[in-house]
Scaffold this motif. Structure first.
Motif, short mmCIF file in Angstrom:
data_model
loop_
_atom_site.label_atom_id
_atom_site.label_comp_id
_atom_site.label_asym_id
_atom_site.label_seq_id
_atom_site.Cartn_x
_atom_site.Cartn_y
_atom_site.Cartn_z
N MET A 1 -17.85 29.33 -34.67
CA MET A 1 -16.99 28.16 -34.72
C MET A 1 -15.86 28.38 -35.70
SD MET A 1 -19.73 25.00 -34.67
CE MET A 1 -20.64 25.57 -36.11
N LYS A 2 -14.83 27.57 -35.59
CA LYS A 2 -13.76 27.56 -36.57
C LYS A 2 -13.99 26.39 -37.51
CE LYS A 2 -8.89 28.51 -37.13
NZ LYS A 2 -7.60 28.80 -36.46
N ILE A 3 -14.02 26.70 -38.81
CA ILE A 3 -14.46 25.72 -39.80
C ILE A 3 -13.40 25.59 -40.89
CG2 ILE A 3 -16.21 25.21 -41.55
CD1 ILE A 3 -18.06 27.05 -39.63
N PHE A 4 -13.04 24.37 -41.23
CA PHE A 4 -12.13 24.08 -42.34
C PHE A 4 -12.99 23.63 -43.51
CE2 PHE A 4 -9.32 21.56 -44.97
CZ PHE A 4 -8.09 22.22 -44.89
N LEU A 5 -12.96 24.42 -44.59
CA LEU A 5 -13.81 24.16 -45.75
C LEU A 5 -12.94 23.76 -46.94
CD1 LEU A 5 -16.41 24.15 -47.40
CD2 LEU A 5 -16.32 26.65 -47.46
N ALA A 6 -12.99 22.50 -47.30
CA ALA A 6 -12.24 21.99 -48.45
C ALA A 6 -13.09 22.20 -49.70
CB ALA A 6 -11.92 20.51 -48.27
N GLY A 7 -12.53 22.91 -50.68
CA GLY A 7 -13.29 23.26 -51.87
C GLY A 7 -13.97 24.60 -51.72
N ALA A 8 -13.31 25.54 -51.05
CA ALA A 8 -13.94 26.81 -50.72
C ALA A 8 -14.07 27.75 -51.91
CB ALA A 8 -13.15 27.52 -49.62
N LEU B 1 -21.15 31.76 -43.91
CA LEU B 1 -20.54 31.47 -42.61
C LEU B 1 -19.91 32.71 -42.00
CD1 LEU B 1 -18.85 28.01 -43.33
CD2 LEU B 1 -20.78 28.43 -41.80
N VAL B 2 -19.18 33.45 -42.82
CA VAL B 2 -18.54 34.67 -42.32
C VAL B 2 -19.58 35.67 -41.84
CG1 VAL B 2 -17.15 36.67 -43.01
CG2 VAL B 2 -16.44 34.36 -43.70
N ALA B 3 -20.69 35.78 -42.59
CA ALA B 3 -21.75 36.70 -42.20
C ALA B 3 -22.36 36.32 -40.86
CB ALA B 3 -22.83 36.74 -43.28
N ARG B 4 -22.29 35.04 -40.52
CA ARG B 4 -22.85 34.56 -39.25
C ARG B 4 -21.80 34.50 -38.14
NH1 ARG B 4 -27.81 32.46 -39.37
NH2 ARG B 4 -27.41 30.90 -37.75
N GLY B 5 -20.60 35.05 -38.42
CA GLY B 5 -19.60 35.18 -37.37
C GLY B 5 -18.64 34.02 -37.21
N HIS B 6 -18.68 33.08 -38.12
CA HIS B 6 -17.76 31.95 -38.03
C HIS B 6 -16.40 32.30 -38.63
CE1 HIS B 6 -21.02 29.41 -36.70
NE2 HIS B 6 -21.73 29.72 -37.77
N GLU B 7 -15.39 31.58 -38.20
CA GLU B 7 -14.03 31.74 -38.72
C GLU B 7 -13.77 30.60 -39.69
OE1 GLU B 7 -9.44 31.96 -36.99
OE2 GLU B 7 -11.16 32.01 -35.63
N VAL B 8 -13.41 30.93 -40.94
CA VAL B 8 -13.32 29.94 -42.00
C VAL B 8 -11.90 29.89 -42.56
CG1 VAL B 8 -14.21 29.15 -44.22
CG2 VAL B 8 -15.73 30.36 -42.62
N VAL B 9 -11.35 28.68 -42.60
CA VAL B 9 -10.13 28.40 -43.35
C VAL B 9 -10.58 27.64 -44.60
CG1 VAL B 9 -7.93 27.18 -43.41
CG2 VAL B 9 -8.69 28.32 -41.30
N GLY B 10 -10.30 28.19 -45.78
CA GLY B 10 -10.82 27.61 -47.01
C GLY B 10 -9.71 27.17 -47.95
N THR B 11 -9.86 25.98 -48.53
CA THR B 11 -8.82 25.48 -49.42
C THR B 11 -9.13 25.79 -50.88
OG1 THR B 11 -9.72 23.27 -50.01
CG2 THR B 11 -8.64 23.51 -47.85
N THR B 12 -8.08 25.88 -51.65
CA THR B 12 -8.15 25.99 -53.10
C THR B 12 -6.92 25.30 -53.67
OG1 THR B 12 -8.22 27.48 -55.00
CG2 THR B 12 -7.00 28.23 -53.06
N ARG B 13 -7.02 24.87 -54.91
CA ARG B 13 -5.86 24.27 -55.59
C ARG B 13 -5.06 25.33 -56.33
NH1 ARG B 13 -8.94 20.03 -59.19
NH2 ARG B 13 -10.43 21.77 -59.15
N SER B 14 -5.59 26.53 -56.44
CA SER B 14 -5.01 27.55 -57.29
C SER B 14 -4.63 28.80 -56.50
CB SER B 14 -5.99 27.94 -58.40
OG SER B 14 -5.55 29.07 -59.12
N ALA B 15 -3.39 29.24 -56.65
CA ALA B 15 -2.95 30.47 -56.00
C ALA B 15 -3.73 31.67 -56.50
CB ALA B 15 -1.45 30.67 -56.23
N ASP B 16 -4.24 31.58 -57.73
CA ASP B 16 -4.99 32.70 -58.31
C ASP B 16 -6.29 32.97 -57.57
OD1 ASP B 16 -3.01 32.91 -60.22
OD2 ASP B 16 -4.09 31.74 -61.72
N LYS B 17 -6.78 31.99 -56.81
CA LYS B 17 -8.08 32.14 -56.15
C LYS B 17 -7.98 32.55 -54.68
CE LYS B 17 -10.35 28.88 -59.27
NZ LYS B 17 -11.12 27.62 -59.41
N THR B 18 -6.75 32.69 -54.19
CA THR B 18 -6.61 33.03 -52.78
C THR B 18 -7.10 34.44 -52.47
OG1 THR B 18 -4.31 33.71 -53.17
CG2 THR B 18 -4.68 31.44 -52.43
N ALA B 19 -6.89 35.37 -53.39
CA ALA B 19 -7.33 36.75 -53.14
C ALA B 19 -8.85 36.82 -53.01
CB ALA B 19 -6.85 37.67 -54.26
#
Length: 314
Positions: free
Chosen positions: A1-8, A20-38
């Motif tokens: 599934m495609k999942i939007f995770l707020a607070g990832a 979720l990724v290990a189980r084959g799902h596609e995850v879009v995850g939010t963060t408030r900080s650019a430092d955490k995107t990597a």
């Protein structure tokens, strides 16, 4: 599934992403900080920077993701915490549980999501009946004055999510987290572990509050179960051994290599930490997680905090 995770990027959010990724799902995850995107990319998620209190940005982000499931794991509980910062973090978390919830629900509906899963917690179950309660129990209707906003925010979140009519609205009332990333682990220098090592996390009175605990990885696996096959309503998520504060706190101190916690009278603890902290130490109710085990087949890796404190803290 495609999942939007707020607070990832939080402690449990990161665990959920990995599982979720290990189980084959596609995850879009939010963060408030650019430092955490990597870090989110490294875990396998597509990161997006979002202010959860800005409805337009939330709606736009969810619309771009086109998720089947939206997951709400937003809190502001992170970093060093003293009395002042704890109040600020709780106030910010309350806003996320009210305005943030409303924004995410509106965005999920507009995007056509079919399931919405949200984080609640079990520390403020009603102080009535026996020491262990199930999902039919309500949140405490008369909390101490310094907990009223916190309980009201939890009540708002639960009411809104379980009231969803256009999708499956699911609330997870978690027990108290421990393990890597939570601030309660053998390798942690975070405030909770440090307080226990410095004997600044005492047993209040006789420590008669009953707490339910859950390892962070087990909380995440329960969340994955709810995402994949949960039904509308509330699930309790904790291990199988609710325990008195006077039982689990000394065990945790030993696991951290600390001296036994001090004991302080309730009146003194109230002067220092407030009535809410005393209430949780003396009157909290534990939770039964039989429903999620039975209905979703969830089985925690650490069925007891005794095992988790020994083997799951690293």
């Amino acid at each position: 599934m495609k999942i939007f995770l707020a607070g990832a990027s939080g402690a449990i959010g990161s665990e959920i992403v990995s599982q979720l990724v290990a189980r084959g799902h596609e995850v879009v995850g939010t963060t408030r900080s650019a430092d955490k995107t990597a870090r989110l990319r490294a875990l396998g998620a597509e990161p997006v920077i979002v202010d959860a209190l800005d409805r337009r940005s939330v709606v736009d982000a969810v619309a771009r993701a086109e998720p089947e499931v939206v997951v709400h794991q937003l809190t502001a509980l992170s970093g060093p915490m003293d009395l002042r910062s704890a109040k600020q973090m709780l106030a910010a978390t309350n806003r996320l549980r009210v305005d943030g919830t409303d924004n995410l629900v509106a965005a999920a509906r507009a995007a056509g999501a079919r399931r919405f899963v949200a984080q609640s917690n079990s520390l403020w179950m009603e102080r009535a009946g026996g020491p262990i309660v199930d999902e039919n129990s309500r949140l405490e209707p008369r909390p101490p004055a310094d907990a009223e906003q916190t309980v009201a925010a939890l009540r708002h979140l639960e009411r809104v999510v379980t009231g969803i009519s256009w999708a499956d609205g699911i609330v997870l009332r978690y027990g108290s987290f421990y393990g890597p990333g939570t601030g309660v682990s053998a390798a942690s220098d975070a405030v909770t572990s440090a307080q226990i090592r410095q004997r600044k996390f005492p047993i209040v009175g006789k420590g008669t509050g009953v707490w339910s605990l859950v390892h962070i990885a087990d909380a995440a696996s329960a969340t994955v179960a709810a995402i994949e096959r949960g039904k509308p309503g509330i699930y309790h998520v904790a291990d199988a051994e609710p325990a008195l504060v006077s039982d689990w706190l000394p065990h945790l101190a030993r696991a951290l290599g600390a001296k036994p916690p001090r004991r302080v009278p309730a009146w003194l603890a109230g002067l220092v930490g407030g009535k809410a902290a005393v209430d949780m130490m003396l009157r909290a109710r534990g939770i039964s997680s039989e429903k999620i085990r039975r209905d979703l087949g969830w089985a925690p890796r650490f069925p007891s905090w005794r095992m988790g404190f020994t083997d799951g803290m690293r």
